[in-house]
Enzyme design. Structure first.
Site, PDB file in Angstrom:
ATOM      1  N   ASP A 455       0.827  -1.205   0.000  1.00 48.64           N
ATOM      2  CA  ASP A 455       0.000   0.000   0.000  1.00 48.64           C
ATOM      3  C   ASP A 455       0.861   1.254   0.000  1.00 48.64           C
ATOM      4  O   ASP A 455       0.538   2.242  -0.652  1.00 48.64           O
ATOM      5  CB  ASP A 455      -0.938   0.003   1.210  1.00 48.64           C
ATOM      6  CG  ASP A 455      -0.185  -0.045   2.536  1.00 48.64           C
ATOM      7  OD1 ASP A 455       0.914  -0.626   2.578  1.00 48.64           O
ATOM      8  OD2 ASP A 455      -0.705   0.476   3.544  1.00 48.64           O
ATOM      9  N   ARG A 459       5.889   4.435   5.743  1.00 53.04           N
ATOM     10  CA  ARG A 459       5.539   4.451   7.154  1.00 53.04           C
ATOM     11  C   ARG A 459       5.646   3.052   7.756  1.00 53.04           C
ATOM     12  O   ARG A 459       6.062   2.090   7.098  1.00 53.04           O
ATOM     13  CB  ARG A 459       4.142   5.033   7.352  1.00 53.04           C
ATOM     14  CG  ARG A 459       3.006   4.179   6.822  1.00 53.04           C
ATOM     15  CD  ARG A 459       1.679   4.885   7.020  1.00 53.04           C
ATOM     16  NE  ARG A 459       0.564   4.110   6.517  1.00 53.04           N
ATOM     17  CZ  ARG A 459      -0.455   4.622   5.832  1.00 53.04           C
ATOM     18  NH1 ARG A 459      -0.491   5.912   5.550  1.00 53.04           N
ATOM     19  NH2 ARG A 459      -1.446   3.842   5.425  1.00 53.04           N
ATOM     20  N   ASP A 460       5.222   2.918   8.981  1.00 47.11           N
ATOM     21  CA  ASP A 460       5.323   1.631   9.684  1.00 47.11           C
ATOM     22  C   ASP A 460       4.157   0.722   9.297  1.00 47.11           C
ATOM     23  O   ASP A 460       3.374   0.292  10.137  1.00 47.11           O
ATOM     24  CB  ASP A 460       5.345   1.864  11.196  1.00 47.11           C
ATOM     25  CG  ASP A 460       4.139   2.644  11.694  1.00 47.11           C
ATOM     26  OD1 ASP A 460       3.335   3.123  10.858  1.00 47.11           O
ATOM     27  OD2 ASP A 460       3.991   2.789  12.924  1.00 47.11           O
ATOM     28  N   GLU A 461       4.067   0.413   8.014  1.00 47.19           N
ATOM     29  CA  GLU A 461       2.992  -0.446   7.503  1.00 47.19           C
ATOM     30  C   GLU A 461       3.526  -1.269   6.340  1.00 47.19           C
ATOM     31  O   GLU A 461       3.861  -2.422   6.504  1.00 47.19           O
ATOM     32  CB  GLU A 461       1.797   0.409   7.089  1.00 47.19           C
ATOM     33  CG  GLU A 461       0.569  -0.406   6.722  1.00 47.19           C
ATOM     34  CD  GLU A 461      -0.676   0.445   6.615  1.00 47.19           C
ATOM     35  OE1 GLU A 461      -1.697  -0.099   6.194  1.00 47.19           O
ATOM     36  OE2 GLU A 461      -0.622   1.644   6.944  1.00 47.19           O
ATOM     37  N   ASP A 468      -5.918  -2.839  -2.577  1.00 46.94           N
ATOM     38  CA  ASP A 468      -5.174  -1.923  -3.430  1.00 46.94           C
ATOM     39  C   ASP A 468      -4.833  -2.561  -4.777  1.00 46.94           C
ATOM     40  O   ASP A 468      -5.063  -1.977  -5.838  1.00 46.94           O
ATOM     41  CB  ASP A 468      -3.893  -1.475  -2.724  1.00 46.94           C
ATOM     42  CG  ASP A 468      -4.162  -0.694  -1.449  1.00 46.94           C
ATOM     43  OD1 ASP A 468      -4.871  -1.231  -0.569  1.00 46.94           O
ATOM     44  OD2 ASP A 468      -3.666   0.434  -1.318  1.00 46.94           O
ATOM     45  N   TRP A 521     -11.615  -6.379  -1.015  1.00 51.83           N
ATOM     46  CA  TRP A 521     -10.284  -6.800  -0.587  1.00 51.83           C
ATOM     47  C   TRP A 521     -10.086  -8.286  -0.895  1.00 51.83           C
ATOM     48  O   TRP A 521      -9.175  -8.646  -1.645  1.00 51.83           O
ATOM     49  CB  TRP A 521     -10.092  -6.479   0.890  1.00 51.83           C
ATOM     50  CG  TRP A 521      -9.609  -5.077   1.117  1.00 51.83           C
ATOM     51  CD1 TRP A 521      -8.380  -4.700   1.565  1.00 51.83           C
ATOM     52  CD2 TRP A 521     -10.324  -3.841   0.886  1.00 51.83           C
ATOM     53  NE1 TRP A 521      -8.281  -3.318   1.625  1.00 51.83           N
ATOM     54  CE2 TRP A 521      -9.451  -2.770   1.217  1.00 51.83           C
ATOM     55  CE3 TRP A 521     -11.608  -3.534   0.437  1.00 51.83           C
ATOM     56  CZ2 TRP A 521      -9.830  -1.437   1.106  1.00 51.83           C
ATOM     57  CZ3 TRP A 521     -11.985  -2.193   0.326  1.00 51.83           C
ATOM     58  CH2 TRP A 521     -11.110  -1.170   0.656  1.00 51.83           C
ATOM     59  N   GLU A 733      -2.421   8.822  -0.885  1.00 53.68           N
ATOM     60  CA  GLU A 733      -3.414   7.944  -0.253  1.00 53.68           C
ATOM     61  C   GLU A 733      -4.770   8.637  -0.147  1.00 53.68           C
ATOM     62  O   GLU A 733      -5.815   8.031  -0.402  1.00 53.68           O
ATOM     63  CB  GLU A 733      -2.929   7.542   1.135  1.00 53.68           C
ATOM     64  CG  GLU A 733      -3.882   6.637   1.886  1.00 53.68           C
ATOM     65  CD  GLU A 733      -3.303   6.162   3.208  1.00 53.68           C
ATOM     66  OE1 GLU A 733      -3.773   5.135   3.725  1.00 53.68           O
ATOM     67  OE2 GLU A 733      -2.368   6.818   3.714  1.00 53.68           O
ATOM     68  N   HIS A 754       0.756   6.136  -2.673  1.00 57.31           N
ATOM     69  CA  HIS A 754      -0.260   5.089  -2.565  1.00 57.31           C
ATOM     70  C   HIS A 754      -0.862   4.928  -3.954  1.00 57.31           C
ATOM     71  O   HIS A 754      -1.567   5.804  -4.415  1.00 57.31           O
ATOM     72  CB  HIS A 754      -1.350   5.541  -1.591  1.00 57.31           C
ATOM     73  CG  HIS A 754      -1.535   4.680  -0.408  1.00 57.31           C
ATOM     74  ND1 HIS A 754      -0.685   4.703   0.668  1.00 57.31           N
ATOM     75  CD2 HIS A 754      -2.504   3.784  -0.092  1.00 57.31           C
ATOM     76  CE1 HIS A 754      -1.121   3.858   1.596  1.00 57.31           C
ATOM     77  NE2 HIS A 754      -2.219   3.283   1.137  1.00 57.31           N
TER      78      HIS A 754
END
Length: 938
Positions: A455, A459-461, A468, A521, A733, A754
């Site tokens: 995605d 960042r912390d992801e 997506d 999803w 995003e 994103h």
């Protein structure tokens, strides 16, 4: 007759030749015919396969197939290589019933030889044992051993890691892979790579060393603050097989190897890397221990490795504070910063990263807990050192460096990192803003296709969110050759799918919280295989994934129950609808149950069609009936007889129209309502993740292409071009990730890279430029550009499995010229602008000139017509806003939204606020003058 050119660009499965280490003992063959006489069609081919032992076999085929042709020879065995050549024959015409074809076509010349070599196809082939340092804590370990060799004939290194690795032989790096072996569902699938290391070796002693980092295996992963999701100990598996003048030697990882400590003191994908350049070279004197690894999970890669693909120079260096150098690379990208430091005098160099600036400072809040900081401890040796990490990556445009004085532009580079996918799609038009939008889509995809489709990269992801890629897959397959990349990811989908068919929200699945079945999803399990089949003509991906596809649809059917309506329970819905507040991205305008049932109907239909393609007739009938039933239930529940939807929103109509969920009689009214809803939003985006990829197509098919163009070309937020005007170089995003005043959106999810909302690029390719898939693999294409008076030209090109296809149009006064270039093997159905019937053409270069229907005068009869004319609408807004009765176009469009079908004579009355008829009389003469002037200019 003239003969075709020799075939070129031989491929094995989805990999360009030569292929080293295939995991498929029967790799399918593809080739292209670069040129041929006019009207020539392939009718046969001859495939020559030469084995390692010199045996050569010829195989004849009497067909036109040239993409993913079945392997004709005996299967390859482990380590076995073969060399393949191809030649083709054919003739003019189709050789069919009309007898017009040349039945005695001459053979082309042979292709250049293409080599394929198998990897280790059986778990029993692995003698190596996975090892790690006996002392697991501390700096990144180096694992090593030596082997004495006589004259080297050939050598292969088979290698992977629990973590990340870099291999060196005799001090020389092996390969150019980065972050190897990438990220997969490690518990089920761990890729290994095969390297030809013949020229790395020498007679005498040879040293093999493996530097091992944490990566996804044992580092931080996901937003739940997990570390060591797959294991706490990093290690490596390597098998060096050498053929020498005296025989075969194997050096395999085992407990006789030794470990040492590198100068990489800390490494983490989120937080960065700390490197001590003062550290002594590693002394391989410490013991190792065996780590558990079942060789049955080892798989050969189906797509390219992660690699450095570009180096970007700095566009500006500045000093925001004493001792701090800020670098602007001019492009939001993914990778790391490379620094050249001269006259090292000790101390620490620190590099911090951010995608944007906020009020003159690095905008690091969107990183959340990711530190995104690289550190280097320098020696005081007065020398020059090149500083760059190897076991981390960052998403950034800006970097700030401390600890180095006098940096020059030539001392810094941004190293671009992603899976090394071959570029296959391009777009260009007369509006530079749209060209920038397309570039943003490309860069966003590059930065998020790092091993898996994630995605976001900063960042912390950084997770493989299924929603997506589900919406973006058509765009991805056009822009880059993602066949092997997404095939690998679908293997992870199957591995992570629950026994009841539930598809996790993210793949690989690292979330500790439950992932209940979720529409759009989980649909990735069905949609992505279908997209790959259409883009690459690969029916095997449907065969391989059919069980996974069935599992998902059956799971949804169980959720829906007898009434076939998927209602209740958790849903993301139309995620990140721009009307949703920053802290509640679920709050979409469309009902989540409507979205879920629409997705159910779509997936059932795709599955039925996939089953038919692979000959699963019983499944095709079963799921076709299910799709029909869900469609009927959807219409009965959510659509009125007059074509209105109970969830009256842009996304609702876009889904219903694009996925054929409406009764035929309801389609015209639904299309009108969709166009009116878009107008009432002043052509600002009113859709989230689900609706955004559909709305421009739905408008076009419903007969409102100019409304789609107005939506595309809007510059006020939320819109695609708002981001462009705010200086974006990737897709954001949120539509307003950056607010107009330069403040970052306050939401906790605010990425500036994103790719999902960039799915509109698919419409740019298919409709603005006019190139769409007509049959799987682009064997048939549809050329159907839709010109607009707001553009002067548009074109696209795509490197299809058959060769490059070019399509476009340009305005020539009151006419429009359309061109198409088709490679050998491709035919097109051509719909010229304004034409009522299509025409068919074959390979070659084609041009047409027709009257430009977009320039025909348009009578302004209704208020909707006023909004559709961009210049007229701008002037109307100026008139109405003059007395201060509206804040701008958005408020006026919303006010007029209920009167769009009214006569233009009522414009003043409807533009005035309610209960203020006197203002209507004041506005009327000015508006009449604007309308009269517009009419006179037509």
């Amino acid at each position: 007759m003239d003969t075709p050119a020799a075939p070129t660009r031989l491929r094995f499965d989805h990999l360009d030749a030569p292929v080293l280490g295939t995991g498929n003992p029967e790799p399918r063959l593809s080739w292209q015919v670069p040129s041929a006489p006019d009207g020539w069609r392939q009718r046969g081919s001859q495939i020559e396969v030469t084995r390692d032992d010199g045996r050569t076999q010829l195989f004849d085929r009497d067909d036109a197939e040239q993409v993913l042709v079945p392997w004709p020879a005996a299967p390859l065995t482990s380590r076995e290589a073969a060399t393949v050549r191809v030649r083709v024959r054919g003739g003019n015409g189709d050789g069919g019933e009309n007898g017009s074809g040349d039945e005695d076509g001459a053979w082309s010349a042979w292709s250049e030889p293409a080599r394929v070599e198998a990897g280790l196809l059986d778990p029993a082939d692995w003698q190596a044992v996975c090892i790690g340092p006996a002392e697991a804590d501390g700096p990144a370990p180096v694992l090593g051993a030596s082997v004495e060799l006589d004259e080297v004939v050939s050598a292969r290194l088979y290698v992977t890691a629990l973590g990340l690795y870099r291999a060196r032989i005799n001090g020389r790096r092996v390969g150019t892979d980065e972050l190897a072996p990438g990220w997969t569902a490690y518990q089920a699938r761990l890729p290994y790579r095969t390297f030809d290391v013949t020229d790395h070796l020498r007679a005498g002693r040879n040293d093999l060393e493996l530097l091992v980092g944490n990566g996804w295996w044992s580092g931080r992963i996901g937003y739940e603050k997990q570390r060591g999701k797959y294991g706490s100990e990093r290690g490596a598996l390597a098998q060096l097989e050498v053929v020498t003048a005296s025989g075969r030697r194997v050096l395999a990882t085992g407990e006789h190897w030794r470990a040492g400590r590198s100068g990489i003191l800390a490494d983490d994908l989120f937080d960065g890397q700390t490197t001590d350049l003062t550290a002594a070279p590693p002394q391989l004197s410490e013991p190792v221990r065996a780590l558990p690894l079942d060789p049955a999970v080892l798989v050969a890669p189906t797509g390219p490795a992660i690699a450095v693909t570009e180096e970007v120079a700095a566009v500006e260096l500045s000093e925001p504070r004493p001792g701090v150098t800020r670098i602007d690379f001019g492009q939001n990208l993914v990778g790391w910063v490379r620094l050249a430091v001269r006259g090292a005098d000790g101390g620490e160099v620190v590099v911090r990263h951010a995608e944007v600036l906020e009020h003159g400072e690095l905008g690091v809040r969107p990183l959340r807990t990711a530190r995104a900081t690289d550190r280097y401890l320098l020696p005081a040796d007065g020398g020059e050192h090149v500083l760059e990490p190897c076991f981390t990556f960052h998403g950034f445009r800006y970097a700030e460096v401390t600890g180095v004085a006098g940096l020059r532009p030539e001392d810094v580079q941004a190293v671009v990192l992603h899976s090394d996918l071959r570029r296959t799609g391009w777009f260009e038009c007369s509006d530079e803003r749209l060209n920038q939008l397309h570039r943003n889509v490309v860069w966003g995809m590059r930065g998020n296709f790092v091993g898996v489709p994630t995605d976001c990269p900063q960042r912390d992801e950084r997770l493989g969110w299924t929603g997506d890629i589900q919406v973006f897959a058509p765009t991805a397959t056009y822009l880059f050759d993602t066949a092997g990349f997404l095939q690998s990811w679908l293997g992870d989908v199957s591995a992570e799918q629950h026994p009841d068919g539930t598809v996790p929200w993210v793949v690989p699945d690292v979330l500790t919280s439950p992932s209940p079945p979720t529409a759009a999803w989980g649909d990735a399990a069905v949609v992505v295989p279908d997209v790959l089949h259409r883009a690459y003509g690969d029916a095997d991906v449907l065969r391989t994934q059919l069980g996974s596809m069935r599992g998902w649809v059956d799971r949804v059917a169980a959720e829906a129950g007898a009434d076939l309506l998927w209602t209740g329970g958790f849903q993301f819905g139309d995620w990140l609808d721009p009307a949703a507040p920053p802290d509640d991205p679920f709050a979409a305008r469309v009902d989540a149950d409507l979205v879920a049932t629409a997705c159910f109907a779509r997936c059932a239909r795709i599955l039925a069609d996939a089953a038919a393609v692979v000959g699963a007739e019983q499944d095709a009938r079963r799921y076709g009936a299910l799709a029909d039933g869900v469609r009927e239930a959807f219409a009965a529940q959510y659509v009125t007889p007059g074509g209105r939807m109970v969830s009256d929103s842009v996304t609702a109509y876009a889904m219903a129209l694009e996925w054929d969920l409406l009764p035929d009689a309801a389609r015209p009214a639904a299309g009108r309502r969709l166009a009116d809803l878009v107008r009432a939003e002043d052509f600002r985006v009113a859709t989230g993740f689900v609706g955004t990829p559909l709305v421009t197509d739905a408008l076009t098919r419903a007969g409102y292409p100019e409304v789609a163009y107005r939506l595309l070309l809007q510059t006020d937020c939320p819109s695609w071009l708002y981001q462009v005007q705010m200086g974006a170089t990737t897709i954001w995003e949120r539509w307003d990730s950056m607010l107009p005043d330069g403040t970052i959106n306050p939401g906790q999810m605010t990425s500036f890279n994103h790719y999902a909302l960039g799915a509109v690029a698919d419409w740019l390719h298919r409709t603005v430029a006019g190139l769409a898939i007509g049959a799987p693999g682009y064997r048939e294409v549809v050329v159907r550009p839709v010109p607009t008076r707001r553009l002067d030209h548009a074109s696209t090109r795509h490197a299809s499995p058959y060769g490059e296809i070019r399509v476009g149009w340009s305005r020539r006064g009151t006419e429009v010229g359309v061109h198409a270039e088709l490679p050998v093997g491709v035919s097109a159905t051509v719909w010229l602008p304004g034409a009522g019937q299509p025409q068919r053409v074959g390979p070659g270069s084609h041009e047409w000139v027709v009257a430009d229907p977009s320039l025909l005068p348009r009578e302004i009869r209704t208020i909707a017509d006023v909004l559709d004319d961009a210049e007229l609408w701008r002037r109307v807004v100026e008139v109405v806003a003059g007395p201060g009765e509206v804040s701008g176009a958005g408020e006026l469009a919303a006010r007029l939204g209920r009167y769009l079908g009214a006569s233009v004579a009522d414009l003043a009355l409807r533009a005035a606020p309610p209960f203020k008829a006197h203002l209507a009389e004041q506005l009327r003469p000015r508006l009449d003058a604007v309308l009269a002037e517009a009419a006179a200019s037509r």
